[in-house]
Design a protein around this motif. Sequence first.
Motif, short mmCIF file in Angstrom:
data_model
loop_
_atom_site.label_atom_id
_atom_site.label_comp_id
_atom_site.label_asym_id
_atom_site.label_seq_id
_atom_site.Cartn_x
_atom_site.Cartn_y
_atom_site.Cartn_z
N SER A 86 0.81 -1.22 0.00
CA SER A 86 0.00 0.00 0.00
C SER A 86 0.84 1.27 0.00
N SER A 87 0.16 2.40 -0.18
CA SER A 87 0.82 3.71 -0.22
C SER A 87 1.61 4.01 1.06
N PHE A 88 1.22 3.41 2.17
CA PHE A 88 1.89 3.70 3.44
C PHE A 88 3.34 3.22 3.42
N ARG A 94 5.29 3.46 -7.92
CA ARG A 94 4.06 2.85 -7.38
C ARG A 94 3.38 3.82 -6.39
N TRP A 95 4.20 4.42 -5.53
CA TRP A 95 3.66 5.32 -4.52
C TRP A 95 3.02 6.56 -5.18
N LEU A 96 3.71 7.10 -6.21
CA LEU A 96 3.17 8.28 -6.90
C LEU A 96 1.79 7.96 -7.49
N GLN A 98 -0.31 5.66 -6.50
CA GLN A 98 -1.31 5.49 -5.43
C GLN A 98 -1.79 6.85 -4.92
N ARG A 99 -0.85 7.78 -4.71
CA ARG A 99 -1.26 9.09 -4.16
C ARG A 99 -2.07 9.90 -5.18
N ARG A 100 -1.80 9.70 -6.49
CA ARG A 100 -2.59 10.45 -7.49
C ARG A 100 -4.05 10.00 -7.45
N GLU A 267 -6.34 4.03 14.18
CA GLU A 267 -5.42 3.96 15.32
C GLU A 267 -4.95 5.35 15.74
N THR A 268 -4.61 6.16 14.75
CA THR A 268 -4.07 7.49 15.00
C THR A 268 -5.12 8.41 15.63
N SER A 269 -6.29 8.47 15.00
CA SER A 269 -7.33 9.36 15.51
C SER A 269 -7.76 8.94 16.90
N MET A 324 7.14 8.50 16.10
CA MET A 324 8.43 8.36 15.41
C MET A 324 8.22 7.75 14.05
N THR A 325 9.08 8.10 13.11
CA THR A 325 9.04 7.44 11.81
C THR A 325 10.46 7.35 11.25
N VAL A 326 10.65 6.48 10.27
CA VAL A 326 12.02 6.22 9.79
C VAL A 326 12.11 6.38 8.28
N ARG A 327 13.17 7.01 7.83
CA ARG A 327 13.52 7.06 6.43
C ARG A 327 14.90 6.43 6.28
N GLN A 328 15.30 6.23 5.03
CA GLN A 328 16.59 5.60 4.79
C GLN A 328 17.37 6.44 3.79
N ILE A 385 4.85 18.61 13.35
CA ILE A 385 4.62 17.72 12.20
C ILE A 385 3.86 16.45 12.59
N PRO A 386 2.71 16.59 13.25
CA PRO A 386 2.00 15.35 13.65
C PRO A 386 1.53 14.55 12.44
N PHE A 387 1.36 15.22 11.30
CA PHE A 387 0.93 14.52 10.08
C PHE A 387 2.09 14.36 9.11
N PRO A 391 5.58 15.79 0.39
CA PRO A 391 4.67 15.00 -0.44
C PRO A 391 4.18 13.72 0.23
N ARG A 392 4.93 13.22 1.24
CA ARG A 392 4.50 11.98 1.91
C ARG A 392 3.68 12.27 3.16
N ALA A 393 3.27 13.52 3.33
CA ALA A 393 2.47 13.84 4.52
C ALA A 393 1.15 13.08 4.46
N CYS A 394 0.52 12.98 5.60
CA CYS A 394 -0.73 12.22 5.72
C CYS A 394 -1.82 12.80 4.81
N PRO A 395 -2.38 11.99 3.91
CA PRO A 395 -3.48 12.51 3.08
C PRO A 395 -4.75 12.73 3.90
C1 HEM Z 1 -4.98 12.26 14.11
C2 HEM Z 1 -5.03 11.47 13.05
C3 HEM Z 1 -3.86 11.14 12.16
C4 HEM Z 1 -2.53 11.34 12.36
C5 HEM Z 1 -1.83 11.95 13.56
C6 HEM Z 1 -1.84 10.82 11.18
C7 HEM Z 1 -0.47 10.87 10.99
C8 HEM Z 1 0.17 10.38 9.87
C9 HEM Z 1 1.60 10.44 9.67
C10 HEM Z 1 2.61 11.06 10.62
C11 HEM Z 1 1.87 9.84 8.48
C12 HEM Z 1 3.24 9.65 7.85
C13 HEM Z 1 3.85 8.40 8.43
C14 HEM Z 1 5.29 8.23 8.04
O1 HEM Z 1 5.86 9.06 7.37
O2 HEM Z 1 5.86 7.21 8.46
C15 HEM Z 1 0.61 9.39 7.93
C16 HEM Z 1 0.48 8.74 6.73
C17 HEM Z 1 -0.72 8.33 6.22
N1 HEM Z 1 -1.97 8.54 6.75
FE1 HEM Z 1 -2.38 9.55 8.45
N2 HEM Z 1 -2.78 10.34 10.31
C18 HEM Z 1 -4.03 10.53 10.85
C19 HEM Z 1 -5.24 10.19 10.27
C20 HEM Z 1 -5.38 9.61 9.03
C21 HEM Z 1 -6.64 9.35 8.41
C22 HEM Z 1 -8.01 9.70 9.00
C23 HEM Z 1 -6.36 8.71 7.22
C24 HEM Z 1 -7.29 8.19 6.17
C25 HEM Z 1 -8.56 7.93 6.32
C26 HEM Z 1 -4.92 8.60 7.11
C27 HEM Z 1 -4.25 8.00 6.06
C28 HEM Z 1 -2.89 7.97 5.92
C29 HEM Z 1 -2.21 7.36 4.77
C30 HEM Z 1 -2.85 6.64 3.59
C31 HEM Z 1 -0.84 7.58 4.97
C32 HEM Z 1 0.32 7.13 4.07
C33 HEM Z 1 0.75 8.31 3.19
C34 HEM Z 1 2.00 8.06 2.38
O3 HEM Z 1 2.95 7.46 2.87
O4 HEM Z 1 2.02 8.52 1.24
N3 HEM Z 1 -4.36 9.16 8.22
N4 HEM Z 1 -0.41 9.75 8.79
#
Ligand code: HEM
Length: 446
Positions: A86-88, A94-96, A98-100, A267-269, A324-328, A385-387, A391-395
């Motif tokens: 998956s995009s995560f 592949r990732w580009l 998925q995000r489009r 999980e995050t929310s 925490m998160t990891v890049r390489q 930066i909670p999200f 470009p890889r920020a949380c969609p």
């Molecule tokens: C408080 C709620 C949320 C927080 C704090 C959060 C935080 C994050 C963070 C930090 C990342 C990047 C992870 C990394 O770089 O390792 C991420 C990626 C992602 N999140 Fe969220 N997220 C939240 C809610 C959501 C929701 C509601 C959705 C979708 C319904 C979502 C979908 C995704 C997806 C698909 C990615 C992967 C993006 C990518 O790598 O291109 N997240 N999130």
Amino acid sequence: MIPPKPPARDSRPSLWRFVRGFRRDILSAQSPRLYRAWMAEFRAPFIHSFTCNDPHLIDLVLRRRPMDFPKSPRMAAGLTPLLGRSSFISNGERWLHQRRIIDPAFEGGRLRDSFAAMLAASDATVARLVPLADGRDIDIEPLTSHAAADVIFRTLFSIPIEEEAAAGVFAAFRDHQQAQPMVNAGGLLGLPRWLHLHSRRTRQTARRIRGLIGQLVATRAARIAAGDAPQDLATKIMTTPDPQTGACFNHAEMIDEVATFFLAGHETSASALAWALFLLAENPDWQDRIAAEGTARDFAGMRGLAAARAVFREALRLYPPVAMTVRQCAHAETLRNRRAPKGAQVVISPFHLHRHERLWDNPDSFDPDRWDTENGKTCQREAFIPFSAGPRACPGAGFAMVEGPLLLAAIISAFRIKPGAARPVPVLRMTLRGRDGIRLRLTPRL
Ligand code: HEM
């Protein structure tokens, strides 16, 4: 009262201490010096990592040159049984692709379409809490997980969490977490890929979840073909072609993404909401400010929830769910004058960055007013930066910033909250959780 932090470990570098601490909790295994340092290098057999707290360096890794710092395949290894490709966890083309496809479904205008489903989930959450609101000591985490899972199913597939397939995924997911409590540990530790052995139970629970999601996706595909599908997130994503290639997600790709939305989006929310409620329990004046604003019954009403939004942001600062998160390093790099070889791990720790003593005023204090920049306050947005960022920020960031304050306002308008018997200790499992849950006492507000 200062909100709790993980217990400090001995800060002298030692592989044994690090690994032993890691087995307990990734976060408390880190040196307390990270609250002041701009970067920390850690070197041992299998591990060569750089934890970055310097906002310029973080900007380089996440925003300016993200393709040179891809997600670590070691981190992906822990997640593949559940998320496939998956995009995560994917990188590159592949990732580009998925995000489009995904991003348009979460654009601002489209968020409005998800509001009614979020509101229904928020009403259901309040109703679920009513019988528990007699002042008894409860763990709020399972309840916020339930609420966030309900939001995901209602917005993605227009079904409540009580519906059979949704309830099945939710139950199987809890088993999966018990089988694999620290998915990211291997990646953060920098263990080689072959050491990421999955237990049979992990593989079984992942298969069960993916099977149930597969049924939901197949049913939706049939409804789309028949022209009677609801206009929810699943339909939008399944009918959006990649504007560059014209390809839509196939069945397996859609399962990967739904599993990701479920994992990354609930999980995050759930974690953010639980910590926000705990912070409010210790700060009743903010409960009154939120209650005075009331709740939102339509999307436009969200504008009126300034206090709930400020509290939710402050909770994301003090307790970032993805702590925490990891890049390489794709190539050899120089990071703050240190040589980082190709393959070195770059660890970004929002938990430390958000409490960095050289970046924030009163970093450990709960002060939602710090976000009120219109009143002349300053805050370090580039160090928030909670999200993630770039470009890889949380969609789902915009989605989460509607869902969180909406649920918070609804719960606080209905109940008064007091702390439970024990203060929670933050530990990083799949997301940031209370080591023994997050205990609170609720009573009706009216
Ligand atoms: C408080 C709620 C949320 C927080 C704090 C959060 C935080 C994050 C963070 C930090 C990342 C990047 C992870 C990394 O770089 O390792 C991420 C990626 C992602 N999140 Fe969220 N997220 C939240 C809610 C959501 C929701 C509601 C959705 C979708 C319904 C979502 C979908 C995704 C997806 C698909 C990615 C992967 C993006 C990518 O790598 O291109 N997240 N999130």
